[in-house]
Design a protein around this motif. Structure first.
Motif, PDB file in Angstrom:
ATOM      1  N   LEU A   1       0.693  -1.352   0.084  1.00  0.00           N
ATOM      2  CA  LEU A   1       0.099  -0.019   0.067  1.00  0.00           C
ATOM      3  C   LEU A   1       0.915   1.263   0.087  1.00  0.00           C
ATOM      4  O   LEU A   1       1.659   1.180   0.921  1.00  0.00           O
ATOM      5  CB  LEU A   1      -0.751  -0.108   1.354  1.00  0.00           C
ATOM      6  CG  LEU A   1      -1.896   1.024   1.517  1.00  0.00           C
ATOM      7  CD1 LEU A   1      -3.027   0.899   0.282  1.00  0.00           C
ATOM      8  CD2 LEU A   1      -2.440   0.774   2.826  1.00  0.00           C
TER       9      LEU A   1
ATOM     10  N   VAL B   1       0.405  -5.241   2.674  1.00  0.00           N
ATOM     11  CA  VAL B   1      -1.151  -5.684   3.419  1.00  0.00           C
ATOM     12  C   VAL B   1      -1.556  -6.870   2.423  1.00  0.00           C
ATOM     13  O   VAL B   1      -0.951  -7.158   1.382  1.00  0.00           O
ATOM     14  CB  VAL B   1      -2.217  -4.431   3.139  1.00  0.00           C
ATOM     15  CG1 VAL B   1      -1.851  -3.547   4.127  1.00  0.00           C
ATOM     16  CG2 VAL B   1      -2.134  -3.989   1.821  1.00  0.00           C
TER      17      VAL B   1
ATOM     18  N   ILE C   1      -8.454  -4.150   4.112  1.00  0.00           N
ATOM     19  CA  ILE C   1      -7.609  -3.350   4.371  1.00  0.00           C
ATOM     20  C   ILE C   1      -8.044  -2.012   4.927  1.00  0.00           C
ATOM     21  O   ILE C   1      -8.497  -1.293   4.509  1.00  0.00           O
ATOM     22  CB  ILE C   1      -6.646  -2.766   2.915  1.00  0.00           C
ATOM     23  CG1 ILE C   1      -6.265  -4.267   2.203  1.00  0.00           C
ATOM     24  CG2 ILE C   1      -5.317  -1.886   3.344  1.00  0.00           C
ATOM     25  CD1 ILE C   1      -5.943  -3.777   0.654  1.00  0.00           C
TER      26      ILE C   1
ATOM     27  N   ILE D   1      -6.914   1.766   3.979  1.00  0.00           N
ATOM     28  CA  ILE D   1      -6.914   2.066   2.574  1.00  0.00           C
ATOM     29  C   ILE D   1      -7.575   3.527   2.438  1.00  0.00           C
ATOM     30  O   ILE D   1      -8.566   3.718   3.152  1.00  0.00           O
ATOM     31  CB  ILE D   1      -7.742   0.857   1.985  1.00  0.00           C
ATOM     32  CG1 ILE D   1      -7.339   1.053   0.372  1.00  0.00           C
ATOM     33  CG2 ILE D   1      -9.338   0.994   2.092  1.00  0.00           C
ATOM     34  CD1 ILE D   1      -7.517  -0.311  -0.286  1.00  0.00           C
TER      35      ILE D   1
ATOM     36  N   LEU E   1      -2.204   0.141  -4.573  1.00  0.00           N
ATOM     37  CA  LEU E   1      -1.971  -1.096  -4.249  1.00  0.00           C
ATOM     38  C   LEU E   1      -0.953  -1.369  -5.446  1.00  0.00           C
ATOM     39  O   LEU E   1      -1.211  -1.339  -6.577  1.00  0.00           O
ATOM     40  CB  LEU E   1      -3.129  -1.993  -4.361  1.00  0.00           C
ATOM     41  CG  LEU E   1      -4.055  -1.711  -3.217  1.00  0.00           C
ATOM     42  CD1 LEU E   1      -5.509  -2.588  -3.368  1.00  0.00           C
ATOM     43  CD2 LEU E   1      -3.506  -1.435  -1.916  1.00  0.00           C
TER      44      LEU E   1
END
Ligand code: GDP
Length: 596
Positions: free
Chosen positions: A240, A252, A282, A285, A291
């Motif tokens: 991330l 992640v 996640i 996020i 990503l």
């Protein structure tokens, strides 16, 4: 490589021109509605506020299938306080569908988003909808749309836009305005031929830029974005990364992955270039995160999310009327609701204050905050709010900086003078002015955020409802000094609900109206356009003096005396004194009559 089995398009439409009906129909004809599924389950149904304000507040995704091709359709936000965010949504797509009512023609509200789409070089398909209306004038509307595209600097390819003539309601589309179609095929086919298939490299390191955040009580935050490169897999590890925040980098795991299918999200094992995916699991996020491949993490640059520039305190309603209008009145209710909003609204900030009775809520502008306030009111929350204040900053030398906005305004020519003089008083600088053949003028101002406070209502009055204003956060600049207002258009009062901001007074309107020290109430707000005093009935309760502008004390709204009924003359006298007045929901009654 190209993904010929995917098309990503955004839909741009003025509220009521038929976007929902059109998407419903595309879904229906793509076979998504099964026999036992309610057709009434509308995908992009606008909420009440969107309808009233003529703007789309929430971006929603849906997907239809035509033959072997999945068409992701993304709704574009048209929220005036979110100018910068339109771009992020448009970056997911390779073309736009402009839906225009065959009678009303293109509305100014769509110009802003359309300008952004044109600037991103996206091809346009124009769907002239409601051709079944007896008063439909499709030929003229085509000319108007072409003129508009020219005006907004469309490229040659964009000007060569295909026109589709549809009746979403009757379920058909046609390439010829004078020939009735039989189904939606012409629109499906045009999307396939005119919108390029997404491109990317499925073998390259993964890149998925998160463009929207959704939230669900069960799975928590859900990131939505397009796979630009590589392949994302369930149970795979990804990095991330955030283009603006190096410290954010973390490994992640993708626990669940979905693609859109009709009205739903369906779980998939993997997704590759061009796919629009939703990812849950996640926790950290956020919009703008990418990503990436763990070994080759490279964030995709994105436009920074606009900072909040305006704050208001949301305050527990402890007036004697508390609980008579709403279900949720406690500090706990208020706090939970506000913090919940942070899950989906990235431009919002909520802070506790030194009293449990008040929360400081910061947002992108008055419209942004008033949409939240109005939504909460409709859900049954009852609370008061303080006067909005802009968020100042200090520079290194301790000087004061204030936020400024770029305001892009489209008005019929005859109103541009009024707008320029008002905004100049509010310390706006006219940067650019263009007059178009169609009789509208575009004005571009740089203006302190505080100069926009209370302006929207005046703007609508000054342009007789024919103007559109969009603002984008520009930056912080040295404080420009006091703004003095004169004449009729004085900065007045802050009504928390939609109605007063927009000048739509009616008997059902509820809300808390704060009038701050020394400000006068002119016609258009309490008194009404024609100044008919006798038609207004106001209950006012005296409250403690509100510390003026720049501080944001949280004990603002301690009430000192119980409400009492004042005549309008008394109310105005009162307002001109040095007191802060609060007019509570129950007591603000402005009869519809005054509008007529
Ligand atoms: P949205 O706000 O753009 O999503 O618009 P809707 O899809 O909700 O449609 C607004 C109104 O226009 C509704 O009353 C629809 O029934 C009506 N409408 C939509 N498409 C058509 C059409 O092709 N012909 C006619 N006559 N009415 C339509």
């Amino acid at each position: 490589a190209k993904r010929n089995d995917i098309r990503n398009v955004a839909i741009i439409a003025h509220v009521d021109h038929g976007k929902t009906t059109l998407v419903d129909e595309l879904l229906k004809q793509s076979g998504v509605f099964r026999a036992n599924q309610e057709v009434a389950e509308r995908v992009m149904d606008s909420n009440d506020i969107e309808r009233e304000r003529g703007i789309t507040i929430l971006a929603k995704n849906t997907a239809v299938t035509y033959g072997d091709v999945k068409i992701n359709i993304i709704d574009t936000p048209g929220h005036a306080d979110f100018g910068g965010e339109v771009e992020r949504v448009l970056k997911m797509v390779d073309g736009v569908i402009l839906v225009v009512d065959a009678f009303e023609g293109a509305m100014p509200q769509t110009r802003f988003v359309l300008t952004k789409a044109l600037a991103l070089d996206l091809p346009v398909i124009c769907c002239v909808n409601k051709v079944d209306r007896p008063e439909a004038r499709p030929h003229e509307v085509v000319d108007e749309v072409l003129e508009l595209l020219l005006e907004l600097d469309a490229s040659e390819e964009q000007l060569d836009c295909p026109f589709i003539f549809a009746s979403a309601k009757a379920g058909y589309a046609s390439l010829d305005p004078d020939v009735k179609g039989t189904d939606m095929k012409p629109l499906f086919e045009t999307i396939l031929s005119h919108v390029p298939a997404p491109e990317g490299d499925s073998e390259a390191p993964l890149q998925v830029l998160i463009s929207t955040i959704d939230y669900n009580e069960y799975v928590g935050r859900i990131g939505i974005g397009k796979v630009s490169n590589g392949t994302i897999r369930v149970n795979g590890e990804v990095m991330l990364v955030n283009h603006h925040d190096e410290s954010k980098k973390q490994r992640v795991k993708v626990t669940k992955l979905y693609e859109f299918d009709g009205l739903n999200k369906v779980e998939v094992e993997s997704a590759t270039i061009g796919a629009i995916v939703a990812i849950s699991g996640i926790a950290d996020i956020h919009i703008g995160d990418t990503l990436c491949d763990v070994n080759n993490p490279e964030a995709i640059p994105f436009q920074k999310i606009s900072e909040p520039t305006l704050a208001m305190n949301f305050i527990v309603n402890d007036s004697p009327f508390a609980g008579t209008e709403g279900k949720f009145v406690t500090s706990r209710h208020l706090r939970d609701r506000l913090y919940r909003e942070l899950n989906t609204d990235v431009s919002l900030r909520v802070e506790d204050t030194n009293t449990t009775e008040a929360f400081k809520v910061s947002g992108r502008g008055e419209l942004h905050l008033s949409v939240l306030i109005e939504n909460m009111r409709r859900e049954g929350f009852e609370f008061a709010v303080s006067k909005p204040e802009v968020l100042y900053k200090e520079d290194e030398k301790g000087g004061t900086l204030e936020p400024v906005e770029q305001a892009i305004i489209d008005v019929p020519d005859e109103f541009s003078g009024a707008v320029i003089s008002k905004l100049s008083e509010r310390k706006g600088e006219l940067r650019n002015m263009t007059t178009n053949a169609s009789g509208t003028t575009r004005l571009e101002f740089i203006i302190p955020s505080r100069g926009l406070i209370g302006y929207r209502g005046e703007f609508l009055t000054d342009t007789k409802g024919n103007g559109v204003i969009n603002t984008i956060f520009e930056g912080y600049v040295p404080y420009k000094g006091e703004i003095s207002y004169r004449g009729q258009g004085s900065l007045i009062a802050y009504e928390t609900g939609v109605s007063v901001t927009y000048g739509l007074f009616n008997a059902q309107e509820r809300g808390t109206l704060f009038i701050s020290p020394g400000e006068k109430v002119y016609s258009g707000m309490i008194i009404g356009q024609n100044g008919k005093a006798e038609d207004v009935e106001v209950n006012v309760c005296k409250t403690k003096h509100l510390s003026n502008t720049r501080s944001s004390g949280s004990d603002d709204a301690l009430k000192l005396s119980p409400p009492r009924i004042l005549s309008l003359e008394q109310a105005i006298d009162f307002i001109e004194t040095d007191e802060l007045l609060e007019i509570t929901p129950k007591t603000l009654r402005i009869r519809k009559k005054i509008l007529d």
